[in-house]
Design a protein around this motif. Structure first.
Motif, PDB file in Angstrom:
ATOM      1  N   LYS A   3       5.795   5.018   8.658  1.00 36.77           N
ATOM      2  CA  LYS A   3       4.341   5.107   8.542  1.00 36.77           C
ATOM      3  C   LYS A   3       4.009   4.892   7.067  1.00 36.77           C
ATOM      4  N   VAL A   4       3.104   3.963   6.780  1.00 32.92           N
ATOM      5  CA  VAL A   4       2.708   3.651   5.407  1.00 32.92           C
ATOM      6  C   VAL A   4       1.239   4.023   5.253  1.00 32.92           C
ATOM      7  N   GLU A  28      -5.204   2.666   2.859  1.00 27.33           N
ATOM      8  CA  GLU A  28      -6.294   3.164   3.705  1.00 27.33           C
ATOM      9  C   GLU A  28      -7.647   2.526   3.389  1.00 27.33           C
ATOM     10  N   GLN A  29      -7.768   1.851   2.255  1.00 26.57           N
ATOM     11  CA  GLN A  29      -8.992   1.104   1.966  1.00 26.57           C
ATOM     12  C   GLN A  29      -9.123  -0.092   2.906  1.00 26.57           C
ATOM     13  N   LYS A  30      -7.977  -0.580   3.422  1.00 21.96           N
ATOM     14  CA  LYS A  30      -7.981  -1.766   4.266  1.00 21.96           C
ATOM     15  C   LYS A  30      -7.549  -1.513   5.707  1.00 21.96           C
ATOM     16  N   PHE A  31      -6.724  -0.480   5.896  1.00 22.82           N
ATOM     17  CA  PHE A  31      -6.118  -0.264   7.211  1.00 22.82           C
ATOM     18  C   PHE A  31      -6.227   1.186   7.663  1.00 22.82           C
ATOM     19  N   LYS A  32      -6.593   1.363   8.926  1.00 26.30           N
ATOM     20  CA  LYS A  32      -6.601   2.703   9.527  1.00 26.30           C
ATOM     21  C   LYS A  32      -5.187   3.079   9.963  1.00 26.30           C
ATOM     22  N   VAL A  71      -9.732  -1.852   8.855  1.00 24.36           N
ATOM     23  CA  VAL A  71     -10.955  -1.050   8.825  1.00 24.36           C
ATOM     24  C   VAL A  71     -12.174  -1.887   9.203  1.00 24.36           C
ATOM     25  N   SER A  72     -12.101  -3.212   9.007  1.00 23.42           N
ATOM     26  CA  SER A  72     -13.206  -4.091   9.375  1.00 23.42           C
ATOM     27  C   SER A  72     -12.688  -5.518   9.526  1.00 23.42           C
ATOM     28  N   GLU A  73     -13.511  -6.370  10.094  1.00 18.21           N
ATOM     29  CA  GLU A  73     -13.130  -7.773  10.269  1.00 18.21           C
ATOM     30  C   GLU A  73     -13.033  -8.522   8.945  1.00 18.21           C
ATOM     31  N   GLU A  74     -13.622  -7.986   7.890  1.00 19.90           N
ATOM     32  CA  GLU A  74     -13.562  -8.631   6.578  1.00 19.90           C
ATOM     33  C   GLU A  74     -12.177  -8.507   5.940  1.00 19.90           C
ATOM     34  N   VAL A  75     -11.377  -7.576   6.409  1.00 21.13           N
ATOM     35  CA  VAL A  75     -10.024  -7.368   5.868  1.00 21.13           C
ATOM     36  C   VAL A  75      -9.070  -8.336   6.554  1.00 21.13           C
ATOM     37  N   ASP A  76      -8.310  -9.059   5.748  1.00 23.94           N
ATOM     38  CA  ASP A  76      -7.325  -9.992   6.287  1.00 23.94           C
ATOM     39  C   ASP A  76      -6.130  -9.242   6.874  1.00 23.94           C
TER      40      ASP A  76
END
Length: 152
Positions: free
Chosen positions: A86-87, A93-97, A124-129
């Motif tokens: 687990k990372v 966490e700014q980009k991934f839940k 976290v959103s569609e804007e994150v690659d």
């Protein structure tokens, strides 16, 4: 578009699956000395590097910049030479839940092994690659580590 995803890569290596699994299952702290893009690691919480409740802090280079994260072991499957990590941490966490890295080492019949890295994530959103840069990071680190394992 879905926020969940899974990306995998399989890398042919010269060292055996047993050497790879042993390194990541029992000598994880050595990775910082073997991979150019890993600048350091320390035990952040716990007394044992390889206990599921222990948390390690990693400093590494991704996308050309120094980053940090925390990691803990979720599971170890010795029979299948598989480890799930687990990372997490502020930068992740700014980009991934959800950000999980799964390592598996598979012996090849003619010597050497296949190292398989899988990243399961939820953005976290569609804007994150999707985390393709982390797959590239795993390729580079795998090559660095394989050179060392051949000498061991």
């Amino acid at each position: 578009m879905t926020l969940f995803g899974k990306i995998s890569t399989e890398i042919g290596v010269h060292a055996t699956a047993e050497k790879w699994f042993k390194l990541l299952a029992t000598q994880l702290h050595h990775v910082q000395n073997l991979a150019d893009r890993v600048h350091g690691t320390k035990l952040h919480h716990g007394e044992d590097w390889h206990h599921n409740e222990s948390i390690k802090q990693w400093t590494y280079v991704i996308d050309g910049k120094v980053s940090t994260c925390h990691e803990s072991i979720e599971s170890v499957d010795e029979a299948n030479k598989t480890i799930s990590f687990k990372v997490f941490g502020e930068e992740i966490e700014q980009k991934f839940k959800v950000f999980k890295v799964i390592f598996q080492a598979i012996d090849k019949e003619n010597g050497g092994a296949i190292v398989k890295w899988t990243i399961e994530y939820e953005r976290v959103s569609e804007e994150v690659d999707p985390p393709y840069s982390y797959i590239e990071f795993q390729h580079k680190c795998t090559a660095d580590i394989d050179v060392h394992l051949l000498k061991a």
